[in-house]
Design a protein around this motif. Sequence first.
Motif, PDB file in Angstrom:
ATOM      1  N   GLY A  31     -55.388 -44.257  81.845  1.00 56.50           N
ATOM      2  CA  GLY A  31     -54.895 -43.073  82.542  1.00 56.50           C
ATOM      3  C   GLY A  31     -53.684 -42.476  81.858  1.00 56.50           C
ATOM      4  N   GLU A  32     -52.758 -43.327  81.442  1.00 58.37           N
ATOM      5  CA  GLU A  32     -51.571 -42.846  80.724  1.00 58.37           C
ATOM      6  C   GLU A  32     -51.973 -42.222  79.391  1.00 58.37           C
ATOM      7  OE1 GLU A  32     -48.048 -45.916  82.076  1.00 58.37           O
ATOM      8  OE2 GLU A  32     -49.607 -46.676  80.743  1.00 58.37           O
ATOM      9  N   HIS A  33     -52.940 -42.856  78.726  1.00 59.30           N
ATOM     10  CA  HIS A  33     -53.420 -42.352  77.432  1.00 59.30           C
ATOM     11  C   HIS A  33     -54.066 -40.980  77.586  1.00 59.30           C
ATOM     12  CE1 HIS A  33     -54.955 -42.681  73.310  1.00 59.30           C
ATOM     13  NE2 HIS A  33     -56.106 -42.226  73.782  1.00 59.30           N
ATOM     14  N   ARG A  34     -54.911 -40.816  78.640  1.00 61.03           N
ATOM     15  CA  ARG A  34     -55.560 -39.523  78.870  1.00 61.03           C
ATOM     16  C   ARG A  34     -54.530 -38.426  79.113  1.00 61.03           C
ATOM     17  NH1 ARG A  34     -59.200 -42.595  81.781  1.00 61.03           N
ATOM     18  NH2 ARG A  34     -58.065 -42.219  83.708  1.00 61.03           N
ATOM     19  N   LYS A  35     -53.464 -38.774  79.795  1.00 63.99           N
ATOM     20  CA  LYS A  35     -52.453 -37.781  80.154  1.00 63.99           C
ATOM     21  C   LYS A  35     -51.661 -37.311  78.930  1.00 63.99           C
ATOM     22  CE  LYS A  35     -48.975 -36.991  83.676  1.00 63.99           C
ATOM     23  NZ  LYS A  35     -48.282 -37.571  84.813  1.00 63.99           N
ATOM     24  N   LEU A  36     -51.348 -38.241  78.022  1.00 59.61           N
ATOM     25  CA  LEU A  36     -50.517 -37.901  76.869  1.00 59.61           C
ATOM     26  C   LEU A  36     -50.709 -38.959  75.784  1.00 59.61           C
ATOM     27  CD1 LEU A  36     -48.071 -35.999  75.995  1.00 59.61           C
ATOM     28  CD2 LEU A  36     -46.625 -37.870  76.751  1.00 59.61           C
ATOM     29  N   HIS A  37     -51.095 -38.518  74.583  1.00 58.62           N
ATOM     30  CA  HIS A  37     -51.221 -39.484  73.487  1.00 58.62           C
ATOM     31  C   HIS A  37     -51.055 -38.793  72.136  1.00 58.62           C
ATOM     32  CE1 HIS A  37     -55.425 -38.065  73.873  1.00 58.62           C
ATOM     33  NE2 HIS A  37     -55.497 -38.300  72.573  1.00 58.62           N
ATOM     34  N   ILE A  38     -50.883 -39.625  71.138  1.00 63.82           N
ATOM     35  CA  ILE A  38     -50.746 -39.163  69.766  1.00 63.82           C
ATOM     36  C   ILE A  38     -52.145 -39.121  69.153  1.00 63.82           C
ATOM     37  CG2 ILE A  38     -49.732 -39.684  67.513  1.00 63.82           C
ATOM     38  CD1 ILE A  38     -47.542 -41.273  69.093  1.00 63.82           C
ATOM     39  N   LYS A  39     -52.435 -38.057  68.421  1.00 64.02           N
ATOM     40  CA  LYS A  39     -53.750 -37.898  67.803  1.00 64.02           C
ATOM     41  C   LYS A  39     -54.053 -39.079  66.882  1.00 64.02           C
ATOM     42  CE  LYS A  39     -56.484 -34.775  65.000  1.00 64.02           C
ATOM     43  NZ  LYS A  39     -56.507 -33.534  64.228  1.00 64.02           N
ATOM     44  N   GLY A  40     -55.259 -39.601  67.012  1.00 60.19           N
ATOM     45  CA  GLY A  40     -55.708 -40.676  66.142  1.00 60.19           C
ATOM     46  C   GLY A  40     -55.375 -42.076  66.613  1.00 60.19           C
ATOM     47  N   THR A  41     -54.797 -42.199  67.806  1.00 63.81           N
ATOM     48  CA  THR A  41     -54.470 -43.547  68.293  1.00 63.81           C
ATOM     49  C   THR A  41     -55.729 -44.284  68.712  1.00 63.81           C
ATOM     50  OG1 THR A  41     -54.082 -42.683  70.525  1.00 63.81           O
ATOM     51  CG2 THR A  41     -52.155 -42.986  69.129  1.00 63.81           C
ATOM     52  N   THR A  42     -55.659 -45.584  68.587  1.00 55.40           N
ATOM     53  CA  THR A  42     -56.701 -46.465  69.085  1.00 55.40           C
ATOM     54  C   THR A  42     -56.199 -47.034  70.401  1.00 55.40           C
ATOM     55  OG1 THR A  42     -57.392 -47.047  66.844  1.00 55.40           O
ATOM     56  CG2 THR A  42     -58.026 -48.558  68.612  1.00 55.40           C
ATOM     57  N   LEU A  43     -56.938 -46.805  71.472  1.00 59.59           N
ATOM     58  CA  LEU A  43     -56.525 -47.293  72.784  1.00 59.59           C
ATOM     59  C   LEU A  43     -56.970 -48.737  72.959  1.00 59.59           C
ATOM     60  CD1 LEU A  43     -55.304 -46.782  75.591  1.00 59.59           C
ATOM     61  CD2 LEU A  43     -57.561 -45.991  76.316  1.00 59.59           C
TER      62      LEU A  43
END
Length: 177
Positions: A31-43
């Motif tokens: 949920g945190e990742h969907r809201k805000l993340h850096i392009k190309g990150t691996t979750l």
Amino acid sequence: MTSGMQAMDVRVLKQRLDEGNMVLLDVRTPGEHRKLHIKGTTLLPLDSIDEKAIENLKESINGQEICAICVSGRQSAFAARKLLDQGFEKVSILQGGIRSWKDAEFPLIRGKGPISVNRQARLLVGTLVIAGTVIFWYSQRAWWLAMPAFLGLGLIFSGATGIRGLNRIIRKMPWNR
């Protein structure tokens, strides 16, 4: 921070990402990742790092250095420790977490996601304190005051120890997965 783990400055990380020399591992909740993340990150959420996830990660990184990120750096340090314990050699954490990336005004991908777990916990505690107090007011049954008292003691315990049990429970809710 433990031996073998290094904190990486946000500008150094940006440079290495631009050069393609780094795997960025986001250990926050989906949920945190969907809201805000850096392009190309691996979750790879911290609570899902197990033997299978580690094997998959080993196969996919091709010996590249890993930088684990979270909101502020605490969870990424736990993740980095797990990876180092499993034989990874090049593991660092982003000093200051995604907040430092945001403060440096580097690009972020914004989406929709749930409100932060901390805010969800505060909303829940506040609602239950008010509910217990209002029910007591109208029913005049003193045992309804146990709910706000219990929650108040939980907040005192959390503040004194740093253990955020309610946050752990809320992270497991379906809307935070």
